[in-house]
Design a protein around this motif. Structure first.
Motif, mmCIF file in Angstrom:
data_model
loop_
_atom_site.group_PDB
_atom_site.id
_atom_site.type_symbol
_atom_site.label_atom_id
_atom_site.label_comp_id
_atom_site.label_asym_id
_atom_site.label_seq_id
_atom_site.Cartn_x
_atom_site.Cartn_y
_atom_site.Cartn_z
ATOM 1 N N ALA A 186 62.894 81.387 103.635
ATOM 2 C CA ALA A 186 64.337 81.412 103.882
ATOM 3 C C ALA A 186 65.030 80.190 103.282
ATOM 4 C CB ALA A 186 64.607 81.500 105.380
ATOM 5 N N SER A 187 64.413 79.020 103.419
ATOM 6 C CA SER A 187 65.014 77.799 102.881
ATOM 7 C C SER A 187 65.084 77.853 101.359
ATOM 8 C CB SER A 187 64.208 76.578 103.320
ATOM 9 O OG SER A 187 64.249 76.417 104.725
ATOM 10 N N GLN A 188 64.003 78.320 100.738
ATOM 11 C CA GLN A 188 64.013 78.415 99.281
ATOM 12 C C GLN A 188 65.052 79.423 98.796
ATOM 13 O OE1 GLN A 188 60.326 78.216 97.011
ATOM 14 N NE2 GLN A 188 59.166 77.834 98.877
ATOM 15 N N ALA A 189 65.206 80.525 99.520
ATOM 16 C CA ALA A 189 66.196 81.532 99.137
ATOM 17 C C ALA A 189 67.619 80.975 99.252
ATOM 18 C CB ALA A 189 66.042 82.774 100.008
ATOM 19 N N GLN A 193 70.444 80.279 96.166
ATOM 20 C CA GLN A 193 71.826 80.743 96.182
ATOM 21 C C GLN A 193 72.804 79.593 95.964
ATOM 22 O OE1 GLN A 193 72.772 83.984 96.110
ATOM 23 N NE2 GLN A 193 70.545 84.262 95.949
ATOM 24 N N LEU A 194 72.514 78.439 96.554
ATOM 25 C CA LEU A 194 73.370 77.268 96.361
ATOM 26 C C LEU A 194 73.340 76.805 94.911
ATOM 27 C CD1 LEU A 194 72.549 75.188 99.569
ATOM 28 C CD2 LEU A 194 74.650 76.459 99.084
ATOM 29 N N LYS A 196 72.698 78.628 92.274
ATOM 30 C CA LYS A 196 73.444 79.603 91.466
ATOM 31 C C LYS A 196 74.942 79.358 91.572
ATOM 32 C CE LYS A 196 70.184 83.514 91.540
ATOM 33 N NZ LYS A 196 69.968 84.893 92.039
ATOM 34 N N ALA A 197 75.390 78.975 92.755
ATOM 35 C CA ALA A 197 76.820 78.751 92.971
ATOM 36 C C ALA A 197 77.318 77.511 92.235
ATOM 37 C CB ALA A 197 77.106 78.629 94.468
ATOM 38 N N ILE A 198 76.518 76.451 92.234
ATOM 39 C CA ILE A 198 76.957 75.205 91.612
ATOM 40 C C ILE A 198 76.642 75.176 90.128
ATOM 41 C CG2 ILE A 198 74.913 73.720 91.881
ATOM 42 C CD1 ILE A 198 78.529 72.775 92.744
ATOM 43 N N ALA A 199 75.585 75.867 89.704
ATOM 44 C CA ALA A 199 75.178 75.936 88.295
ATOM 45 C C ALA A 199 75.034 74.554 87.655
ATOM 46 C CB ALA A 199 76.145 76.799 87.498
ATOM 47 N N PRO A 200 74.157 73.692 88.199
ATOM 48 C CA PRO A 200 73.932 72.399 87.556
ATOM 49 C C PRO A 200 73.221 72.589 86.216
ATOM 50 C CG PRO A 200 72.277 72.760 89.242
ATOM 51 C CD PRO A 200 73.256 73.903 89.350
ATOM 52 N N ASP A 201 73.216 71.554 85.404
ATOM 53 C CA ASP A 201 72.517 71.619 84.124
ATOM 54 C C ASP A 201 71.004 71.499 84.300
ATOM 55 O OD1 ASP A 201 74.865 71.591 82.210
ATOM 56 O OD2 ASP A 201 75.278 69.786 83.397
ATOM 57 N N GLN A 246 54.861 75.067 91.896
ATOM 58 C CA GLN A 246 55.141 76.441 92.331
ATOM 59 C C GLN A 246 56.594 76.581 92.771
ATOM 60 O OE1 GLN A 246 52.249 77.362 95.348
ATOM 61 N NE2 GLN A 246 50.522 77.203 93.942
ATOM 62 N N MET A 247 57.072 75.600 93.534
ATOM 63 C CA MET A 247 58.467 75.627 93.984
ATOM 64 C C MET A 247 59.411 75.530 92.788
ATOM 65 S SD MET A 247 60.282 73.163 96.815
ATOM 66 C CE MET A 247 62.020 73.350 97.248
ATOM 67 N N SER A 248 59.092 74.624 91.871
ATOM 68 C CA SER A 248 59.912 74.445 90.685
ATOM 69 C C SER A 248 59.973 75.711 89.848
ATOM 70 C CB SER A 248 59.349 73.289 89.845
ATOM 71 O OG SER A 248 60.046 73.142 88.634
ATOM 72 N N ASP A 249 58.816 76.342 89.634
ATOM 73 C CA ASP A 249 58.770 77.567 88.834
ATOM 74 C C ASP A 249 59.573 78.691 89.479
ATOM 75 O OD1 ASP A 249 57.144 76.273 87.028
ATOM 76 O OD2 ASP A 249 55.276 77.185 87.731
ATOM 77 N N ARG A 250 59.460 78.792 90.804
ATOM 78 C CA ARG A 250 60.174 79.856 91.504
ATOM 79 C C ARG A 250 61.681 79.665 91.400
ATOM 80 N NH1 ARG A 250 59.656 81.703 97.899
ATOM 81 N NH2 ARG A 250 61.394 83.194 97.837
ATOM 82 N N ILE A 251 62.137 78.430 91.579
ATOM 83 C CA ILE A 251 63.569 78.151 91.503
ATOM 84 C C ILE A 251 64.096 78.423 90.094
ATOM 85 C CG2 ILE A 251 65.295 76.307 91.619
ATOM 86 C CD1 ILE A 251 63.555 75.093 93.893
ATOM 87 N N GLN A 252 63.353 77.991 89.102
ATOM 88 C CA GLN A 252 63.804 78.215 87.728
ATOM 89 C C GLN A 252 63.860 79.700 87.395
ATOM 90 O OE1 GLN A 252 62.710 75.487 84.578
ATOM 91 N NE2 GLN A 252 62.036 77.187 83.293
ATOM 92 N N ALA A 253 62.848 80.457 87.828
ATOM 93 C CA ALA A 253 62.835 81.898 87.557
ATOM 94 C C ALA A 253 64.009 82.603 88.228
ATOM 95 C CB ALA A 253 61.518 82.497 88.029
ATOM 96 N N ALA A 254 64.366 82.148 89.438
ATOM 97 C CA ALA A 254 65.436 82.808 90.195
ATOM 98 C C ALA A 254 66.828 82.401 89.738
ATOM 99 C CB ALA A 254 65.274 82.507 91.681
ATOM 100 N N THR A 255 66.961 81.184 89.202
ATOM 101 C CA THR A 255 68.286 80.678 88.847
ATOM 102 C C THR A 255 68.541 80.626 87.344
ATOM 103 O OG1 THR A 255 67.512 78.377 88.773
ATOM 104 C CG2 THR A 255 68.334 79.209 90.895
ATOM 105 N N GLN A 256 67.454 80.619 86.546
ATOM 106 C CA GLN A 256 67.549 80.413 85.101
ATOM 107 C C GLN A 256 68.140 79.047 84.757
ATOM 108 O OE1 GLN A 256 66.178 82.802 82.844
ATOM 109 N NE2 GLN A 256 65.419 83.371 84.880
#
Length: 269
Positions: A186-189, A193-194, A196-201, A246-256
């Motif tokens: 839940a925290s990672q999800a 979403q956050l 995606k909303a902010i779209a940092p570089d 693993q956390m880094s890969d998941r975040i990158q895959a979900a947010t691009q």
């Protein structure tokens, strides 16, 4: 080669960082640690003065003179961080502009984001080539336990400030997250979403590998803290490289969004 300078210099390093390369540090706060947070993992030790009001701690001209002692600046960047929260310095904008003009190097700022709702802070930070904003948790209770902010700070207020800054900032924005224990699904999800909303570089995922002394240690600004034999050092059981990756890969895959974490050898030093 490190240039000679006095112990009271507000410029230190060069510091080698997995995030920013080889950089010189500028400390706009001074020898007394001052911050709007008192993070449980802070490598500087217990913060000596907690405050959220801005003031001029170190004159820009003093920092200018300290910076000249390091010429010809054989570094990738200049980074403002040091003995606390750099946005507390009223002359932050002056320091950024001066460092850019003097060194002809990109200038970055590491901030906890607590003052980003202030339009003047947004303007000052907007002059930096790169800004990294801390976001260590997505649940208010956990965020409060980790970052221990000056009351009445809140996680929603922090997030609103980051969003407001993002709308006007033209430089390179990174979100920097220190992970103390594995995050649940839940925290990672929510984090995804956050982001995606902010779209940092860029997103930077880290874990606290440095010890926390029981007093303020000025040399902890750099790579080689000079602890005293009498210092009591608190060490965290930091996460493994595999968990961070693993956390880094998941975040990158979900947010691009490009997401990085330290290499394995940096977690064992």
């Amino acid at each position: 080669m490190v240039q000679p300078h006095t112990p009271m210099s507000m410029v230190y390093g060069p510091v080698q960082s997995w995030r920013f390369g080889r950089s010189l540090g500028i400390d706009p706060i001074g020898t007394t640690s001052v911050c709007s947070y008192n993070c449980v993992y802070c490598q500087l030790g217990h913060i000596e003065r907690l405050q959220s009001d801005r003031q001029c701690f170190v004159p820009t001209e003093q920092i200018h003179q300290d910076l000249l002692a390091f010429a010809p600046w054989d570094v990738d960047a200049i980074t403002l961080s040091g003995s606390g929260e750099p946005t507390l310095a009223l002359n932050l904008g002056e320091i950024i502009t001066m460092a850019q003009q003097v060194t002809q190097r990109p200038v970055g700022v590491l901030t906890n984001g607590s003052l980003l709702s202030d339009p003047q802070v947004q303007h000052d930070l907007g002059q930096a080539d790169a800004v990294a904003v801390k976001l260590d948790a997505v649940q208010p209770t956990l965020w409060g336990r980790i970052n221990r902010p000056v009351a009445p700070a809140s996680l929603p207020e922090l997030w609103d400030g980051i969003q407001a800054f993002r709308q006007s900032y033209k430089g390179h924005l990174a979100i920097q997250t220190m992970v103390l224990s594995p995050w649940d699904e839940a925290s990672q999800a929510t984090y995804v979403q956050l982001m995606k909303a902010i779209a940092p570089d860029e997103i930077q995922i880290n874990t606290p590998t440095r010890a926390q002394p029981d007093r303020h240690v000025l040399s902890a600004r750099g790579n080689a803290p000079n602890y005293s034999p009498s210092d009591s050092l608190r060490r965290f059981k930091f996460l493994s490289f595999d968990v961070l990756q693993q956390m880094s890969d998941r975040i990158q895959a979900a947010t691009q969004i490009p997401t990085r974490c330290p290499e394995p050898d940096l977690l064992t030093r």
